[in-house]
Design a protein around this motif. Structure first.
Motif, PDB file in Angstrom:
ATOM      1  N   PHE A   1       0.853  -1.019  -0.287  1.00 35.73           N
ATOM      2  CA  PHE A   1       0.034   0.293   0.136  1.00 35.73           C
ATOM      3  C   PHE A   1       0.894   1.334  -0.400  1.00 35.73           C
ATOM      4  O   PHE A   1       1.702   1.401   0.655  1.00 35.73           O
ATOM      5  N   HIS A   2       1.013   2.078  -1.215  1.00 38.15           N
ATOM      6  CA  HIS A   2       1.580   3.283  -0.872  1.00 38.15           C
ATOM      7  C   HIS A   2       0.454   4.645  -1.109  1.00 38.15           C
ATOM      8  O   HIS A   2      -0.236   4.824  -1.884  1.00 38.15           O
ATOM      9  N   GLU A   3       0.626   5.189  -0.105  1.00 39.08           N
ATOM     10  CA  GLU A   3       0.317   6.593  -0.251  1.00 39.08           C
ATOM     11  C   GLU A   3       0.292   7.559  -0.652  1.00 39.08           C
ATOM     12  O   GLU A   3       1.556   7.088  -1.649  1.00 39.08           O
ATOM     13  N   SER A   4      -0.676   7.934  -1.076  1.00 41.08           N
ATOM     14  CA  SER A   4      -0.368   9.257  -2.217  1.00 41.08           C
ATOM     15  C   SER A   4       0.190  10.302  -2.352  1.00 41.08           C
ATOM     16  O   SER A   4       0.878  10.237  -0.692  1.00 41.08           O
ATOM     17  N   GLN A   5       1.039  10.636  -2.092  1.00 40.42           N
ATOM     18  CA  GLN A   5       2.527  12.013  -2.631  1.00 40.42           C
ATOM     19  C   GLN A   5       1.592  13.064  -2.208  1.00 40.42           C
ATOM     20  O   GLN A   5       1.811  13.543  -1.992  1.00 40.42           O
TER      21      GLN A   5
ATOM     22  N   VAL B   1      -7.002   2.979  -5.032  1.00 40.09           N
ATOM     23  CA  VAL B   1      -7.131   2.738  -6.326  1.00 40.09           C
ATOM     24  C   VAL B   1      -6.326   0.894  -6.303  1.00 40.09           C
ATOM     25  O   VAL B   1      -4.795   1.231  -5.500  1.00 40.09           O
ATOM     26  N   THR B   2      -6.903   0.154  -6.314  1.00 38.53           N
ATOM     27  CA  THR B   2      -6.148  -1.028  -6.083  1.00 38.53           C
ATOM     28  C   THR B   2      -6.440  -1.575  -7.742  1.00 38.53           C
ATOM     29  O   THR B   2      -6.127  -1.027  -8.792  1.00 38.53           O
ATOM     30  N   TRP B   3      -4.852  -2.248  -7.522  1.00 35.64           N
ATOM     31  CA  TRP B   3      -4.213  -2.681  -8.779  1.00 35.64           C
ATOM     32  C   TRP B   3      -4.431  -4.106  -8.937  1.00 35.64           C
ATOM     33  O   TRP B   3      -4.150  -4.509  -7.731  1.00 35.64           O
ATOM     34  N   HIS B   4      -4.709  -4.854  -9.925  1.00 30.82           N
ATOM     35  CA  HIS B   4      -4.952  -6.472  -9.416  1.00 30.82           C
ATOM     36  C   HIS B   4      -4.133  -6.245 -11.161  1.00 30.82           C
ATOM     37  O   HIS B   4      -5.076  -6.360 -12.721  1.00 30.82           O
TER      38      HIS B   4
ATOM     39  N   THR C   1       0.970   9.445  -7.250  1.00 28.75           N
ATOM     40  CA  THR C   1       0.907  10.846  -7.067  1.00 28.75           C
ATOM     41  C   THR C   1      -0.382  11.446  -7.255  1.00 28.75           C
ATOM     42  O   THR C   1      -0.250  12.465  -6.522  1.00 28.75           O
ATOM     43  N   VAL C   2      -1.130  10.763  -7.600  1.00 30.72           N
ATOM     44  CA  VAL C   2      -2.441  11.581  -7.322  1.00 30.72           C
ATOM     45  C   VAL C   2      -3.694  10.120  -6.454  1.00 30.72           C
ATOM     46  O   VAL C   2      -4.198  10.595  -5.713  1.00 30.72           O
ATOM     47  N   ALA C   3      -2.955   9.462  -5.978  1.00 29.53           N
ATOM     48  CA  ALA C   3      -4.273   8.667  -5.046  1.00 29.53           C
ATOM     49  C   ALA C   3      -3.367   7.602  -4.528  1.00 29.53           C
ATOM     50  O   ALA C   3      -1.967   7.481  -4.672  1.00 29.53           O
ATOM     51  N   ASN C   4      -4.108   7.564  -3.812  1.00 29.89           N
ATOM     52  CA  ASN C   4      -2.998   5.796  -2.963  1.00 29.89           C
ATOM     53  C   ASN C   4      -3.682   4.450  -3.376  1.00 29.89           C
ATOM     54  O   ASN C   4      -4.370   3.959  -3.668  1.00 29.89           O
ATOM     55  N   MET C   5      -2.652   3.810  -3.355  1.00 31.97           N
ATOM     56  CA  MET C   5      -2.637   2.721  -4.433  1.00 31.97           C
ATOM     57  C   MET C   5      -2.007   1.190  -3.467  1.00 31.97           C
ATOM     58  O   MET C   5      -1.373   0.968  -2.679  1.00 31.97           O
ATOM     59  N   LEU C   6      -2.917   0.574  -3.851  1.00 29.96           N
ATOM     60  CA  LEU C   6      -3.028  -1.136  -3.637  1.00 29.96           C
ATOM     61  C   LEU C   6      -2.838  -1.885  -4.061  1.00 29.96           C
ATOM     62  O   LEU C   6      -3.770  -2.208  -5.136  1.00 29.96           O
ATOM     63  N   TYR C   7      -1.698  -2.485  -4.311  1.00 30.41           N
ATOM     64  CA  TYR C   7      -1.636  -4.070  -4.840  1.00 30.41           C
ATOM     65  C   TYR C   7      -1.912  -5.024  -3.869  1.00 30.41           C
ATOM     66  O   TYR C   7      -1.345  -5.421  -3.029  1.00 30.41           O
ATOM     67  N   LEU C   8      -2.952  -5.745  -4.421  1.00 30.39           N
ATOM     68  CA  LEU C   8      -3.373  -7.220  -4.323  1.00 30.39           C
ATOM     69  C   LEU C   8      -2.520  -8.298  -4.996  1.00 30.39           C
ATOM     70  O   LEU C   8      -2.874  -8.046  -6.125  1.00 30.39           O
ATOM     71  N   GLU C   9      -1.724  -9.211  -4.506  1.00 30.49           N
ATOM     72  CA  GLU C   9      -1.784 -10.381  -4.874  1.00 30.49           C
ATOM     73  C   GLU C   9      -2.414 -11.577  -4.486  1.00 30.49           C
ATOM     74  O   GLU C   9      -2.706 -11.880  -3.772  1.00 30.49           O
TER      75      GLU C   9
ATOM     76  N   ALA D   1     -12.579  -6.033   2.807  1.00 34.71           N
ATOM     77  CA  ALA D   1     -13.087  -5.204   4.116  1.00 34.71           C
ATOM     78  C   ALA D   1     -12.220  -5.981   4.776  1.00 34.71           C
ATOM     79  O   ALA D   1     -11.790  -5.423   6.003  1.00 34.71           O
ATOM     80  N   ALA D   2     -11.320  -6.829   4.617  1.00 33.01           N
ATOM     81  CA  ALA D   2      -9.832  -7.284   5.526  1.00 33.01           C
ATOM     82  C   ALA D   2      -8.707  -5.884   5.333  1.00 33.01           C
ATOM     83  O   ALA D   2      -8.138  -5.457   6.321  1.00 33.01           O
ATOM     84  N   PHE D   3      -8.798  -4.792   4.953  1.00 34.11           N
ATOM     85  CA  PHE D   3      -8.158  -3.705   4.512  1.00 34.11           C
ATOM     86  C   PHE D   3      -8.125  -2.277   5.198  1.00 34.11           C
ATOM     87  O   PHE D   3      -7.708  -2.082   5.668  1.00 34.11           O
ATOM     88  N   TYR D   4      -9.350  -2.951   4.721  1.00 35.50           N
ATOM     89  CA  TYR D   4      -9.992  -1.671   5.261  1.00 35.50           C
ATOM     90  C   TYR D   4     -10.297  -1.168   6.734  1.00 35.50           C
ATOM     91  O   TYR D   4      -9.980  -0.724   7.935  1.00 35.50           O
TER      92      TYR D   4
END
Length: 160
Positions: free
Chosen positions: A25-29, A38-41, A76-84, A124-127
């Motif tokens: 999880f990379h917080e927005s800059q 924003v999740t990335w799948h 740079t504009v969003a909090n990014m959540l990368y899920l495997e 739900a677990a992330f939140y």
């Protein structure tokens, strides 16, 4: 942030009683408290989201030249959540897994609907781990096969 989200079952569509999903999880800059999550799948199915993170849209890029900062990183504009996700799918890639009766399975089996259910439980677990982002807008993103479980997830949410 990097770690594991323990996602307890029961799951209606599989016999797994728990999945463990590796995430970064990379917080927005810009403004983490106001910018969307924003999740990335990654597609695949079963491709590790680390491909997208370090090869496409993350802040740090790794390529034939080594590693460097990405001026076009999505955080740079969003909090990014990368899920495997999905966990342990088809020739396991990444660091996620599923369990039955406390035993890690060497291979997990998913279809679009069961993966969507697991994805909803994972969010739900992330939140639960990051409640301060619960009020931020949420966007689901990804490539290739990522759209199938995400579309099913939205359908399941709208149906309930």
């Amino acid at each position: 942030y990097s770690g594991y989200l323990e996602v307890p079952g029961p799951f209606n569509l599989t016999n797994y009683d728990k999945i463990v999903i590796h995430y970064q999880f990379h917080e927005s800059q810009n403004s983490p408290s106001e910018d969307p999550v924003v999740t990335w799948h990654q597609g695949g199915p079963g491709g590790s989201s680390l491909y997208g993170l370090y090869g496409e849209l993350g802040y740090f890029q790794v390529d034939n030249s080594g590693y460097h900062a990405n001026e076009f990183a999505w955080n740079t504009v969003a909090n990014m959540l990368y899920l495997e996700s999905p966990a342990g799918s088809d020739n396991p890639i990444g660091f996620s897994w599923c369990e039955i009766d406390g035993e890690v399975q060497s291979r997990c089996s998913w279809d679009d609907v069961s993966q969507a259910e697991a994805y909803a439980h994972t969010l739900a677990a992330f939140y639960k781990a990051f409640p301060e982002f619960a009020d931020n807008e949420l966007y689901l993103s990804g490539e290739s096969c990522a759209a199938k479980p995400q579309a099913r997830l939205l359908f399941l949410q709208l149906a309930h």
